[in-house]
Design a protein around this motif. Sequence first.
Motif, mmCIF file in Angstrom:
data_model
loop_
_atom_site.group_PDB
_atom_site.id
_atom_site.type_symbol
_atom_site.label_atom_id
_atom_site.label_comp_id
_atom_site.label_asym_id
_atom_site.label_seq_id
_atom_site.Cartn_x
_atom_site.Cartn_y
_atom_site.Cartn_z
ATOM 1 N N UNK A 339 0.804 -1.093 -0.081
ATOM 2 C CA UNK A 339 0.262 0.051 -0.033
ATOM 3 C C UNK A 339 0.837 1.145 0.253
ATOM 4 N N UNK A 340 2.082 1.131 0.464
ATOM 5 C CA UNK A 340 2.874 2.252 0.503
ATOM 6 C C UNK A 340 3.495 2.591 -0.807
ATOM 7 N N UNK A 341 3.861 1.544 -1.527
ATOM 8 C CA UNK A 341 3.857 1.834 -2.837
ATOM 9 C C UNK A 341 2.982 2.382 -3.845
ATOM 10 N N UNK A 342 1.868 1.870 -3.418
ATOM 11 C CA UNK A 342 0.875 2.343 -4.442
ATOM 12 C C UNK A 342 0.242 3.857 -3.768
ATOM 13 N N UNK A 343 0.786 4.349 -2.877
ATOM 14 C CA UNK A 343 0.653 6.082 -2.266
ATOM 15 C C UNK A 343 -0.820 5.760 -1.403
ATOM 16 N N UNK A 344 -1.490 4.518 -1.039
ATOM 17 C CA UNK A 344 -2.463 4.470 -0.248
ATOM 18 C C UNK A 344 -1.948 4.630 1.184
ATOM 19 N N UNK A 345 -1.826 5.603 1.663
ATOM 20 C CA UNK A 345 -1.135 5.864 3.099
ATOM 21 C C UNK A 345 -2.069 5.510 4.238
ATOM 22 N N UNK A 372 4.958 7.613 7.631
ATOM 23 C CA UNK A 372 4.885 9.169 8.167
ATOM 24 C C UNK A 372 5.735 10.063 7.144
ATOM 25 N N UNK A 373 7.005 9.648 6.759
ATOM 26 C CA UNK A 373 7.603 10.418 6.132
ATOM 27 C C UNK A 373 7.003 10.752 4.349
ATOM 28 N N UNK A 374 6.498 9.642 3.918
ATOM 29 C CA UNK A 374 6.100 9.671 2.373
ATOM 30 C C UNK A 374 4.634 10.516 2.667
ATOM 31 N N UNK A 375 3.976 10.298 3.675
ATOM 32 C CA UNK A 375 2.562 10.909 3.906
ATOM 33 C C UNK A 375 2.694 12.518 4.169
ATOM 34 N N UNK A 376 3.018 12.471 5.551
ATOM 35 C CA UNK A 376 3.019 14.063 6.060
ATOM 36 C C UNK A 376 4.300 14.858 5.849
ATOM 37 N N UNK A 377 5.573 14.144 5.897
ATOM 38 C CA UNK A 377 6.648 14.530 5.971
ATOM 39 C C UNK A 377 6.940 15.615 7.452
ATOM 40 N N UNK A 378 6.352 15.247 8.446
ATOM 41 C CA UNK A 378 6.267 15.563 9.805
ATOM 42 C C UNK A 378 7.371 14.867 10.557
ATOM 43 N N UNK A 379 8.631 15.980 10.433
ATOM 44 C CA UNK A 379 9.682 15.131 11.311
ATOM 45 C C UNK A 379 9.796 15.026 12.621
ATOM 46 N N UNK A 380 8.758 15.435 13.444
ATOM 47 C CA UNK A 380 8.648 15.083 14.667
ATOM 48 C C UNK A 380 7.801 13.498 14.791
ATOM 49 N N UNK A 381 6.934 13.418 14.121
ATOM 50 C CA UNK A 381 6.278 12.034 13.982
ATOM 51 C C UNK A 381 7.080 11.066 13.360
ATOM 52 N N UNK A 382 7.804 11.468 12.386
ATOM 53 C CA UNK A 382 9.041 10.358 11.991
ATOM 54 C C UNK A 382 10.083 9.936 13.218
ATOM 55 N N UNK A 448 2.824 12.443 18.508
ATOM 56 C CA UNK A 448 2.297 13.980 18.363
ATOM 57 C C UNK A 448 1.252 14.010 17.118
ATOM 58 N N UNK A 449 0.674 15.196 17.303
ATOM 59 C CA UNK A 449 -0.278 15.493 16.374
ATOM 60 C C UNK A 449 0.393 16.046 15.314
ATOM 61 N N UNK A 450 -0.067 16.229 13.994
ATOM 62 C CA UNK A 450 0.255 16.942 12.943
ATOM 63 C C UNK A 450 0.502 18.330 13.369
ATOM 64 N N UNK A 451 1.439 18.915 13.121
ATOM 65 C CA UNK A 451 1.613 20.583 13.158
ATOM 66 C C UNK A 451 0.742 21.309 12.278
ATOM 67 N N UNK A 452 -0.029 22.567 12.643
ATOM 68 C CA UNK A 452 -0.477 23.265 11.611
ATOM 69 C C UNK A 452 0.377 24.276 10.828
ATOM 70 N N UNK A 453 0.148 24.166 9.532
ATOM 71 C CA UNK A 453 1.237 24.664 8.629
ATOM 72 C C UNK A 453 1.454 26.102 8.961
ATOM 73 N N UNK A 454 0.659 26.936 9.460
ATOM 74 C CA UNK A 454 0.568 28.567 9.818
ATOM 75 C C UNK A 454 1.362 28.567 11.067
ATOM 76 N N UNK A 455 1.317 27.880 11.906
ATOM 77 C CA UNK A 455 1.704 27.796 13.114
ATOM 78 C C UNK A 455 3.242 27.237 12.990
ATOM 79 N N UNK A 456 3.440 26.322 12.015
ATOM 80 C CA UNK A 456 4.764 26.215 11.683
ATOM 81 C C UNK A 456 5.775 26.939 11.071
ATOM 82 N N UNK A 457 4.889 27.834 10.150
ATOM 83 C CA UNK A 457 5.939 28.894 9.513
ATOM 84 C C UNK A 457 6.024 29.933 10.575
ATOM 85 N N UNK A 458 5.194 30.195 11.645
ATOM 86 C CA UNK A 458 5.604 31.203 12.535
ATOM 87 C C UNK A 458 6.724 31.017 13.382
ATOM 88 N N UNK A 459 6.748 29.206 13.867
ATOM 89 C CA UNK A 459 7.869 28.852 14.471
ATOM 90 C C UNK A 459 8.980 29.213 13.746
#
Length: 557
Positions: A339-345, A372-382, A448-459
């Motif tokens: 499923x990861x190969x088919x992008x069905x995360x 997690x790396x392929x789906x969200x790219x969130x390094x905290x969750x990875x 951890x939850x996925x961080x909000x993009x706007x909040x992530x940019x502010x950080x």
Amino acid sequence: MIRLFVFAIVILGLGWSFSWLADRPGLISITWQGQLIETSLMVAATLLVAIVAAMMLIGWVVRVIWTSPHLVQRHFRARKRDRGYQALSTGLIAAGAGNAHLARKMSLRSRSLIRADQEPLILLLEAQTALIEGKHDEARSIFEAMSQDPETREIGLRGLYMEARRLGADEAARQYAENAAENAPYLPWAAQATLEYRCQAGRWDDAIRLLDQQRTAGAIERAQADRWKAVLLTAKATERLEGDPKGARDDAMAALKLAKDLVPAGVIAARAYARENNLRKTASVLESLWKLSPHPDVAQAYIRARSGDSTTDRLKRAEKLEALRPNNVESLIAVARAALDTQDFSKARIKAEAAARIEPREGVFLLLADIEEADTGDQGRVRHWLGQALRAPRDPSWVADGIVSDHWLPVSPATGRLDAFEWKAPFGQLEGPIEEGSLAETAIASLPRVADRSHHDEQLNDSEPASQLSAAPDEEPTPTAIVAFPKPAEPEPTKPAPPAVVRATDEKPVGPASGKGSETAGEKEAVIDPFNGRPPDDPGVKDHDAPAEPPTRLRLF
């Protein structure tokens, strides 16, 4: 018992004969040299029996006298032999106990009492005594002499084999073992050593022939012989796969008939069928093996049996494997990877988390990190899943004699033992046993939850670490989540008030806060000082903006 029975029959026969003669009286007349001798038939029969008995007695006496020297000699020789065997027995016991002095003494005594050509155990005692005393050259010469005698050839060859192993002469040890195995395939040590040497040299046909001889001789159990023969056939098929796929297929299928759960044999057979473009046979072999023993190699060979398939086709094949063995960790991992190969995360994450709940281990958490790396790219969750992988037990692998291999081998590289590799976890969990599913449930709950993009940019603009995440406003952050807290505002300066000290709950406050000693009902609430009713030793930094305290009236002078 038989002699007693015969004696009774003879006595009964004589008695019956005399009774028969007594019932039939008669006279016997004998004329000899002009004289007439007459007597009754009973008397004549009695004299005849007496004469026969006397002759037998005289013959026995003559025989005893004639053979008495030989009897006397045999008696003394038997006594001497008994003393020799007693000394030999004592010497063997002493040699087994490690008493070299007594063993040597009994060896000399037994040799003086018994001839060595009549009793081969004397040579064995002398060889064992020489080994205990450290005289290895003498022991080897004795073993060589024993190997020339057909009666002691086997023990002589074993002694020479052990000495060659002690000296590190592997080639000489191999020759001694093969000589013993050719002459006596029922010897376990010779057959085992020869089998290991032939396997290390890649002489699979010779090893299979020796194994068949052992099985015929009854030196090995049938189940063990079938298992080892399957391993040898698999090793032979592995070498023939590149040059002779058809021969490799036949050997692998023969191995599967002897050991149906031998994963390497099934994988080799499937690869051979795949090279012949026989996908139906490939799928049949792998599906039958998967039902008996789910293995990552079987899943890999089944999913990628046809090189031209798309990722969607591979996912369908993985789901078919899951249908054959539902609620199996290997089935879930195979579906998650496809499923990861088919992008069905979503499906990949669901299957991987289910596998983690069944068997939390390193590979499952690494797979979740990849998802997690392929789906969200969130390094905290990875990094969260990578940290769980460090704590989790290791994945199963091929292990033999402390050696971990990424692929199966027929013999152990360390000891040369046949069929030594097992599919199991290399090392145990150092932190102790983990309850079923506890590690996976804790890891998923603390994700951890996925961080909000706007909040992530502010950080990022505030030069904060990118790995920090903001917790949800209605939820408290978990201990494993890294939370970025806002900068606290500076408090407004306030006028400090002297604390009131409370001795007990019903007592009145004592100190400046009590005023003139009068209190109302609303003034009963007092501040309890955390320093045991006393002001702190360090009052802190003096506030220059605060009004000055009134001077005290107490003066010393």
